[in-house]
Design a protein around this motif. Structure first.
Motif, mmCIF file in Angstrom:
data_model
loop_
_atom_site.group_PDB
_atom_site.id
_atom_site.type_symbol
_atom_site.label_atom_id
_atom_site.label_comp_id
_atom_site.label_asym_id
_atom_site.label_seq_id
_atom_site.Cartn_x
_atom_site.Cartn_y
_atom_site.Cartn_z
ATOM 1 N N SER A 62 35.709 -8.538 -41.590
ATOM 2 C CA SER A 62 37.074 -8.628 -42.149
ATOM 3 C C SER A 62 37.524 -10.330 -41.934
ATOM 4 O O SER A 62 38.436 -10.457 -42.504
ATOM 5 C CB SER A 62 37.816 -7.750 -41.253
ATOM 6 N N LEU A 63 36.908 -10.899 -41.002
ATOM 7 C CA LEU A 63 36.974 -12.312 -40.968
ATOM 8 C C LEU A 63 36.455 -13.152 -41.928
ATOM 9 O O LEU A 63 36.619 -14.335 -42.223
ATOM 10 C CB LEU A 63 36.798 -13.011 -39.455
ATOM 11 N N ASP A 64 35.481 -12.403 -42.565
ATOM 12 C CA ASP A 64 34.972 -13.275 -43.929
ATOM 13 C C ASP A 64 34.198 -14.531 -43.413
ATOM 14 O O ASP A 64 34.412 -15.671 -43.780
ATOM 15 C CB ASP A 64 35.870 -13.640 -45.031
ATOM 16 N N ARG B 105 29.075 -2.226 -31.082
ATOM 17 C CA ARG B 105 28.492 -3.178 -32.118
ATOM 18 C C ARG B 105 29.043 -2.991 -33.496
ATOM 19 O O ARG B 105 29.195 -3.843 -34.161
ATOM 20 C CB ARG B 105 27.068 -2.973 -32.060
ATOM 21 N N GLN B 106 29.156 -1.560 -33.989
ATOM 22 C CA GLN B 106 29.524 -1.444 -35.073
ATOM 23 C C GLN B 106 31.233 -1.856 -35.208
ATOM 24 O O GLN B 106 31.604 -2.440 -36.119
ATOM 25 C CB GLN B 106 29.884 0.216 -35.406
ATOM 26 N N GLN B 107 31.913 -1.789 -34.227
ATOM 27 C CA GLN B 107 33.514 -2.085 -34.119
ATOM 28 C C GLN B 107 33.443 -3.901 -34.389
ATOM 29 O O GLN B 107 34.063 -4.385 -35.174
ATOM 30 C CB GLN B 107 34.238 -1.819 -33.113
ATOM 31 N N PHE B 108 32.394 -4.276 -33.651
ATOM 32 C CA PHE B 108 32.311 -5.819 -33.843
ATOM 33 C C PHE B 108 31.845 -6.555 -35.159
ATOM 34 O O PHE B 108 32.329 -7.449 -35.603
ATOM 35 C CB PHE B 108 31.389 -6.666 -32.679
ATOM 36 N N GLU B 109 31.050 -5.546 -35.718
ATOM 37 C CA GLU B 109 30.514 -6.018 -37.079
ATOM 38 C C GLU B 109 31.626 -5.816 -38.187
ATOM 39 O O GLU B 109 31.728 -6.676 -39.043
ATOM 40 C CB GLU B 109 29.232 -5.144 -37.477
ATOM 41 N N ARG B 110 32.506 -4.814 -37.945
ATOM 42 C CA ARG B 110 33.531 -4.563 -38.742
ATOM 43 C C ARG B 110 34.508 -5.645 -38.602
ATOM 44 O O ARG B 110 35.176 -6.075 -39.687
ATOM 45 C CB ARG B 110 34.143 -3.090 -38.555
ATOM 46 N N PHE B 111 34.827 -5.968 -37.362
ATOM 47 C CA PHE B 111 35.861 -6.985 -37.314
ATOM 48 C C PHE B 111 35.293 -8.448 -37.898
ATOM 49 O O PHE B 111 36.191 -8.896 -38.521
ATOM 50 C CB PHE B 111 36.005 -7.091 -35.705
ATOM 51 N N THR B 112 34.051 -8.679 -37.418
ATOM 52 C CA THR B 112 33.488 -9.911 -38.169
ATOM 53 C C THR B 112 33.463 -10.013 -39.585
ATOM 54 O O THR B 112 33.738 -11.034 -40.101
ATOM 55 C CB THR B 112 32.302 -10.430 -37.522
#
Length: 96
Positions: free
Chosen positions: A43-45, A34-41
């Protein structure tokens, strides 16, 4: 039979402990994913859903207003074309 009962009790305790450890590991893995997904999203702004819905509603309202104004302009143009030109009196020339 008496000697096998402690063996099965120990085996049940080990299995229970293993299941508890696995469920803890599963929760930790879910949190990491979940933390990796939130970081990824992040970064996509990406725009949050609430902001998207507000802008969408504004666009729908603007489109409806534009269609209403286009219909009004069309009606005024039709009335202007259908109406005969009004005769105007020539203004009298001022006397010198």
């Amino acid at each position: 039979m008496q000697s096998q009962k402690p063996f099965f009790d120990d085996l049940a305790r080990v299995a229970s402990g293993a299941l508890g450890a696995l469920s803890g590991l599963r929760a930790e893995m879910e949190a990491m994913i979940r933390q990796q997904f939130e970081r990824f999203t992040a970064s996509l702004d990406m725009v949050p859903k609430e902001e998207f819905e507000v802008v969408r509603a504004m666009a729908i309202k603007a489109r409806e207003e534009n269609e209403a104004l286009a219909a009004r302009v069309a009606a005024l143009e039709a009335a202007f074309v259908a109406a005969p030109p009004a005769k105007t009196k020539a203004a009298p020339k001022p006397k010198a």
